[in-house]
Enzyme design. Structure first.
Site, PDB file in Angstrom:
ATOM      1  N   ASP A 245     -13.808  -1.846   3.117  1.00 48.77           N
ATOM      2  CA  ASP A 245     -12.864  -2.026   4.221  1.00 48.77           C
ATOM      3  C   ASP A 245     -13.563  -1.510   5.492  1.00 48.77           C
ATOM      4  OD1 ASP A 245     -10.835  -1.690   6.113  1.00 48.77           O
ATOM      5  OD2 ASP A 245      -9.424  -0.695   4.809  1.00 48.77           O
TER       6      ASP A 245
ATOM      7  N   SER B  50       0.862  -1.166   0.000  1.00 48.20           N
ATOM      8  CA  SER B  50       0.000   0.000   0.000  1.00 48.20           C
ATOM      9  C   SER B  50       0.906   1.226   0.000  1.00 48.20           C
ATOM     10  CB  SER B  50      -0.867  -0.049   1.264  1.00 48.20           C
ATOM     11  OG  SER B  50      -1.581   1.147   1.415  1.00 48.20           O
TER      12      SER B  50
ATOM     13  N   LYS C 214      -1.164  -0.814  -4.386  1.00 49.58           N
ATOM     14  CA  LYS C 214      -2.384  -0.082  -4.033  1.00 49.58           C
ATOM     15  C   LYS C 214      -1.991   1.356  -3.739  1.00 49.58           C
ATOM     16  CE  LYS C 214      -4.755  -0.111   0.337  1.00 49.58           C
ATOM     17  NZ  LYS C 214      -5.471  -0.912   1.349  1.00 49.58           N
TER      18      LYS C 214
ATOM     19  N   GLY D 207      -4.183  -4.586   5.982  1.00 46.60           N
ATOM     20  CA  GLY D 207      -3.123  -4.365   6.964  1.00 46.60           C
ATOM     21  C   GLY D 207      -3.357  -3.096   7.746  1.00 46.60           C
TER      22      GLY D 207
ATOM     23  N   ASP E 125      -7.279   3.058  -2.853  1.00 49.46           N
ATOM     24  CA  ASP E 125      -7.990   3.058  -1.567  1.00 49.46           C
ATOM     25  C   ASP E 125      -8.213   4.499  -1.123  1.00 49.46           C
ATOM     26  OD1 ASP E 125      -8.998   2.667   0.957  1.00 49.46           O
ATOM     27  OD2 ASP E 125      -7.254   1.579   1.739  1.00 49.46           O
TER      28      ASP E 125
ATOM     29  N   GLU F  77     -11.251   0.701  -3.322  1.00 55.21           N
ATOM     30  CA  GLU F  77     -11.518   0.361  -1.912  1.00 55.21           C
ATOM     31  C   GLU F  77     -12.106   1.545  -1.151  1.00 55.21           C
ATOM     32  OE1 GLU F  77      -8.029  -1.425  -0.177  1.00 55.21           O
ATOM     33  OE2 GLU F  77      -8.718  -1.088   1.880  1.00 55.21           O
TER      34      GLU F  77
ATOM     35  N   LYS G 190      -2.973   4.961  -2.210  1.00 54.95           N
ATOM     36  CA  LYS G 190      -3.889   5.725  -1.380  1.00 54.95           C
ATOM     37  C   LYS G 190      -4.293   6.947  -2.191  1.00 54.95           C
ATOM     38  CE  LYS G 190      -4.014   3.537   2.570  1.00 54.95           C
ATOM     39  NZ  LYS G 190      -5.313   2.998   3.054  1.00 54.95           N
TER      40      LYS G 190
ATOM     41  N   LYS H 228      -9.860  -7.563   7.841  1.00 50.36           N
ATOM     42  CA  LYS H 228      -8.851  -7.295   8.863  1.00 50.36           C
ATOM     43  C   LYS H 228      -9.421  -7.877  10.140  1.00 50.36           C
ATOM     44  CE  LYS H 228      -7.436  -2.901   6.767  1.00 50.36           C
ATOM     45  NZ  LYS H 228      -7.554  -1.427   6.816  1.00 50.36           N
TER      46      LYS H 228
HETATM   47  O1  SMG Z   1      -0.265  -2.630   6.848  1.00 50.19           O
HETATM   48  O2  SMG Z   1       0.466  -2.395   4.809  1.00 50.19           O
HETATM   49  C1  SMG Z   1      -0.251  -2.052   5.757  1.00 50.19           C
HETATM   50  C2  SMG Z   1      -1.141  -0.853   5.567  1.00 50.19           C
HETATM   51  C3  SMG Z   1      -2.171  -1.067   4.540  1.00 50.19           C
HETATM   52  O3  SMG Z   1      -3.182   0.810   3.509  1.00 50.19           O
HETATM   53  C4  SMG Z   1      -3.171   0.058   4.456  1.00 50.19           C
HETATM   54  N1  SMG Z   1      -4.059   0.183   5.475  1.00 50.19           N
HETATM   55  O4  SMG Z   1      -7.282   1.499   4.768  1.00 50.19           O
HETATM   56  O5  SMG Z   1      -6.390  -0.326   4.162  1.00 50.19           O
HETATM   57  C5  SMG Z   1      -6.323   0.730   4.773  1.00 50.19           C
HETATM   58  C6  SMG Z   1      -5.083   1.179   5.519  1.00 50.19           C
HETATM   59  C7  SMG Z   1      -5.430   1.454   6.948  1.00 50.19           C
HETATM   60  C8  SMG Z   1      -4.322   1.932   7.782  1.00 50.19           C
HETATM   61  S1  SMG Z   1      -4.009   3.592   7.563  1.00 50.19           S
HETATM   62  C9  SMG Z   1      -3.155   4.105   8.970  1.00 50.19           C
HETATM   63 MG    MG Z   2      -8.414   0.406   3.286  1.00 44.68          MG
END
Ligand code: SMG
Ligand code: MG
Length: 369
Positions: free
Chosen positions: A239, A136, A162, A291, A189, A214, A164, A263
């Site tokens: 999510d 991510s 992915k 994650g 995402d 996402e 953001k 998760k």
């Molecule tokens: O653990 O690689 C990881 C992070 C993956 O992008 C990630 N998590 O919305 O999916 C999500 C985000 C939430 C955490 S943001 C602090």
């Molecule tokens: Mg997410």
């Protein structure tokens, strides 16, 4: 299992690089870690609540409060568990606080699997000894930095990128990555940053052949996601909105998503995650494991969960060094041919490094149950 002791540690680890999402930037990782002891064996669980109420309303402080003041007395009054899947019913008097409950349940699963001398994934019905790793990529200062970051991750072997996204950082970064890497598995995402008024922008994302989009809309919404799903060719993955098996069933009934990011912390624990897995298998809905920038304890749990047959897309489970220079669990997770090997030792299959745990702990407490 007759539970003897509960410990709670609050740890803080520096991240190797800041991680930016539509709701803010993180520079350190704070995590409550739970340990449960029975028959001289200790099991560990990590709570994925954040330092503030941004991804979810739960935080490290609400988790500390709920575990110390509400979960602990329920454990004390019950003490004996034959199987970890009995825990959710024992904690049912507490409404919500799924991330706090999930951390304690994870410790009980680890403990149980260690007592059985089996790696956790075998008890869950896992069918893989390595899981495909995705990465991510946080919001970057500019497109050249983004392309350099993506290039580096692909060179390391990550199987899916992915990005953001947020309003103002969406079409351009996705177009740039797609043009430069035409064949890469790519997703986006939004962490709930858009509304239906953004439909023209969201429609543009259909051009980039995304694996999924996402959580584009509000964190609690299902109806508007169902409406958006009818407007887009790109599959929607939920999510934040999926906080339980119940919500997953509602989302599927409404047509709010075609893919679910699971998760264990967000859905209230591993037992609930297994229920979502059963539902997804029955409905033919692909799952992947999300994650929360976990330490090795939470990362190990995710790896074990991702071995189940319904987890068919690359996960947000990256190598330890993508987030931490030094972790509190050994050994670190390393990428092998784009996969993370599943720990084969009993339980989570990782060990606490006590020296690092105590150095990174900002608070801790142990109770006799
Ligand atoms: O653990 O690689 C990881 C992070 C993956 O992008 C990630 N998590 O919305 O999916 C999500 C985000 C939430 C955490 S943001 C602090
Ligand atoms: Mg997410």
């Amino acid at each position: 299992m007759r539970l003897e002791r509960l410990s709670l540690f609050l740890v803080e680890l520096p991240l190797v690089a800041p991680f930016a999402t539509s709701f803010g930037e993180e520079r350190t990782k704070q995590a409550p870690l739970v340990s449960l002891t029975a028959d001289g064996v200790m099991g560990w669980g990590e709570c994925v609540a954040g330092s503030g109420p941004w991804y979810s309303w739960e935080t490290v402080e609400t988790a500390r409060y709920v575990i110390s003041e509400h979960i602990r007395p329920l454990l004390s009054s019950r003490k004996v568990f034959e199987h970890p899947s009995e825990l959710p019913a024992a904690l049912a008097p507490i409404r919500g606080h799924g991330m706090a409950k999930a951390a304690v349940e994870a410790a009980l699963w680890d403990l149980y699997a260690r007592l059985q001398r089996k790696p956790l994934y075998q008890l869950l019905g896992g069918v893989r000894e390595a899981v495909p790793a995705g990465v991510s990529v946080g919001i970057q200062p500019d497109i050249p930095s983004l392309l350099a970051a993506v290039e580096g991750y692909l060179a390391e072997g990550y199987q899916r990128i992915k990005l953001k996204i947020k309003p103002g950082w969406d079409v351009e970064p996705l177009r740039a990555v797609r043009e430069r890497f035409p064949d890469v598995l790519l997703s986006a995402d939004a962490n709930a940053a858009y509304t239906l008024a953004d439909l023209p922008t969201l429609r543009e994302l259909d051009r980039f052949g995304l694996l999924m989009l996402e959580q584009p809309l509000h964190f609690e919404d299902l109806l508007e996601h169902a409406q958006l799903a009818r407007e887009l060719a790109t599959p929607i993955c939920l999510d934040e909105s999926i906080t339980s098996a119940r919500r997953a069933r509602e989302a599927l009934a409404l047509g709010a998503c075609r893919i679910i990011n699971v998760k264990p912390g967000r859905v209230g624990g591993l037992t609930e995650a297994l229920e979502i897995h059963a539902l997804a298998l029955e409905r033919g809905i692909p799952l992947w494991c999300g994650g929360m920038l976990e330490t090795g304890i939470g990362r190990a749990l995710n790896v074990h969960l991702a071995t189940l047959p319904g987890f068919t897309l690359p996960h947000d489970i990256s190598a330890t060094k993508r987030y931490f220079r030094e972790d509190i669990a050994d050994p670190p997770f390393e990428l092998r041919d784009g996969h993370l090997p599943v720990p084969q030792r009993p339980g989570l299959g990782v060990e606490i490094n006590w020296d690092r745990l105590l150095r990174s702990a900002t608070w801790s407490r142990t109770w006799k149950l």
